[in-house]
Write an enzyme that holds these catalytic residues in place. Sequence first.
Site, PDB file in Angstrom:
ATOM      1  N   ASP A 196       0.816  -1.213   0.000  1.00  0.00           N
ATOM      2  CA  ASP A 196       0.000   0.000   0.000  1.00  0.00           C
ATOM      3  C   ASP A 196       0.854   1.270   0.000  1.00  0.00           C
ATOM      4  OD1 ASP A 196      -2.270  -1.501   0.018  1.00  0.00           O
ATOM      5  OD2 ASP A 196      -2.629  -1.339   2.164  1.00  0.00           O
ATOM      6  N   TYR A 236      -7.847   3.780  -3.391  1.00  0.00           N
ATOM      7  CA  TYR A 236      -7.311   3.429  -2.067  1.00  0.00           C
ATOM      8  C   TYR A 236      -8.027   4.206  -0.975  1.00  0.00           C
ATOM      9  CZ  TYR A 236      -3.831   2.118   1.417  1.00  0.00           C
ATOM     10  OH  TYR A 236      -3.206   1.603   2.521  1.00  0.00           O
TER      11      TYR A 236
END
Length: 891
Positions: free
Chosen positions: A82, A305
């Site tokens: 991430d 995201y």
Amino acid sequence: MKSIQGYLGDGYEVLSSVGHIRDLADRRDIPAELKKTSVGKYSIDIENEFAPYYVESERGKKTVAELKRALRGADELLLATDEDREGEAIAWHLLEALKPKVPVKRMVFHEITKDAIQAAVGNTRELDLDLVDAQETRRILDRLYGWDVSPVLWMKVQQGTSAGRVQSAATRLVVDRERERMAFVSASYWDVEARAAKSGAAFGVKLARLAGAAIARGSDFDDLGVLKKAVVALDEAQATKLATQVATAGEASVSSVEAKPGTRRPYAPFTTSTMQQEAGRKLSMSAKHAMSVAQRLYEKGFITYMRTDSQSLSAQAISAARAQAVQLYGEKAVPLQPRVYTSKSKNAQEAHEAIRPSGEEFRTPSSVGSQLDRDELRLYDLIWKRTVASQMSDAKYETTTVTLAVTAGDRVAEFTASGTVYTFKGFLEAYEEGADEKRGDADKADDQSLPQLAVGDVLRIDEVEPKGHATNPKPRYTEASLVKALEEKGIGRPSTFASIIDTIIARTYVTKRGQALVPSWLAFSVVRLLEEHFPDLIDYDFTAAMEDDLDAIARGEQRRVEWLKEFYFGSEGRVGLRNVVENLGEIDARELNSRRITDTATLRIGRYGPYLEITDPAQPEAKARIVNIPEDLAPDELTPAKAQELVDAPIAGDRVLGTHPETGKLIVVKDGRYGPYVQELEPEEPAAVDESTGEVLETEPAPKKGAKKTAAKKDAAPKPRTASLFKSQSVDTVDLDTAVQLLSLPREVGADPESGEVITAQNGRYGPYLKKGTDSRTLDSEQLLLTIDLPAALEVYAQPKYGARRASSALAEFEADPVSGKPIRIRDGRFGAYVTDGETNVTIPRGQMPADITYEIAVQMLADKRAKGPAPKRATTRKTTTRKAPAKKSS
């Protein structure tokens, strides 16, 4: 992962690292030569630039092994974790563990779509060690904070409590709000409401001014019920008299009509924080649940995201939102120029976009309904609406306020009404943001449709009523408003808000009453200790400053080691955590856990929860009376009057359930100090009676004259059978059949066919369990005590008692004690569970679950017991070892 593999093609192999593969070590994983150093206590080498001592988890070892096998035939390694500091740290840990011999690149993307994945492969970068430093600093900081401060709470408040850099500040927010509510003094005020009508069109009006002076509203009073400015505060009698006068007048004239145009701008696209808030307000989702659903939407490729502080949208997203708004609402739905939102955060960990639907063209909620579950669709719909609305035109409206004058006796009473008409709805066609409850909402006039009015118009007035009101304290936090407060104060980061709230609820510092967060009395004690002895650590500004410092480390503007040294050892302007912990002085635990409610009633927070201790001024030496506090009574509801009501309430008597079908004895249900239970009453011995005279005879023969009196030894009365109610059962609803079943415990399940030992089902202090000789096994629910049969019991015993470890008679086992060098165990003894290292035994306090005892707590309990005992017979020499510093990354 399958989607990413498909987008990259056969030339790539995509594998999951499943989060962190390693973390700070537990004490059991520390080498013996380091156990007596700071590494042994914290898994951090404090004396050597705070170097962390990492170990791979069992899952991490398997992951690393799989990745190493895959690397053998690879010519390049792409780390695609991430795009935040946590993800960067995971990538760094992978790099440290894998030690690849092929080129390594960092690949980042904010949505799982074909274009985004292929673009990410073509735009790789190097690992950002500043982000890694920031994450590592946070992890070390939290370990030092929690492991130095929590033991103080264990000793002075309650075992199982904990302190944390962010969770403690969040708990204080909820407690502070409750303190405000407890200190609040309500004020009463009155006004007059009526209906005004013109040509059949009626609308509501409310008294605003009397003889030119404004009428008091709730917002005009402070929290002590005192007026803050010069207004007219009507009482009931005055309002009733005025209402009668207005009704007698029967008509009002329009004295003014004021119209004001207004504009409302759309809201920015979602950040993590605002998404959590809106999911709470509109969908009744907890912050944790909202993040879980958003994670699924991201992994399925429906949204970008979901951990981001950014409000900005890419050019691609702006184009998609504008196109969809035009398609759905027409050309006028969007302004000439695209809207650009600037993030308020300078935080280096944010993704570069807000949360939005993924792709170049947004999929409408109706088109994806079959691919999503209910919660996923609801949250996607919210994100889609917010994103599209953010690029739409302003809403335009006009608010009209009309004032009516009525002659009431010798004074003029002015009534007002307002109505808002939207001339252009703009973004409101797509989205309207929710709102948190606020004080003063009750005083706001309802928006209504008003007829065409002009100054001088005469209207009929009827349905005139005096209305009484009372001021209210600030509403309790909800998850949504607490998230908002945390963000506003800079406490924590949006990606951590869900776990913060989850933690303080799990610790029972906070419970939910509907949507409201209610602090427990335990939270009051925890916060009080921290405020009095660790004021900096729980100070809102100090906590926010630490977050800013972490952000500065993430941006490369501050160095990790120097910052940690100042935090822990102190500096000219900072005391330092170690100095605070080492100089705490005496803490009066009884005073800390007490609160005076009245002159005779004191709230105490004991091992089994809060209770009132009642003293009698006329008999100061007499034993204090104990009064239980209802579990559902919030702290602000325990007023002196309520306390007296609890004291004066009649003591609930025992409720007779019936007669035991086998023994013939009466069974009653009682509510005791340690919880509700059923009891089988022993019959009283009938008195001996002389049949001829009816005289009650002595049960013991009278002593002969002149004989020396001796105390007669009576046989001990048989102890009545008792059994605690299950947690799912209630004193008010338990029946005779259930009571008989409870009294049958412990229940014989059957005999083990191999050993012949009898297996029994028992309900103990620490919950339901099976027992076979000295071997006990925990049961998942109390109901199994009554229903489990022999095959099911044998299945329970067939499972390993402690994971992969061999069965043991100990309830729990830990590594060696740092003083005695012997393994620490928790055992179940004659007088209850206790901690032992084979030399020193410490009984676990009543009510404390053995499962709550960690290695650190056990070590502290043993150390305290040794400190109270006699001096050791021989002195021990502490060995010093020469060691190498644990490996760490270069800075």
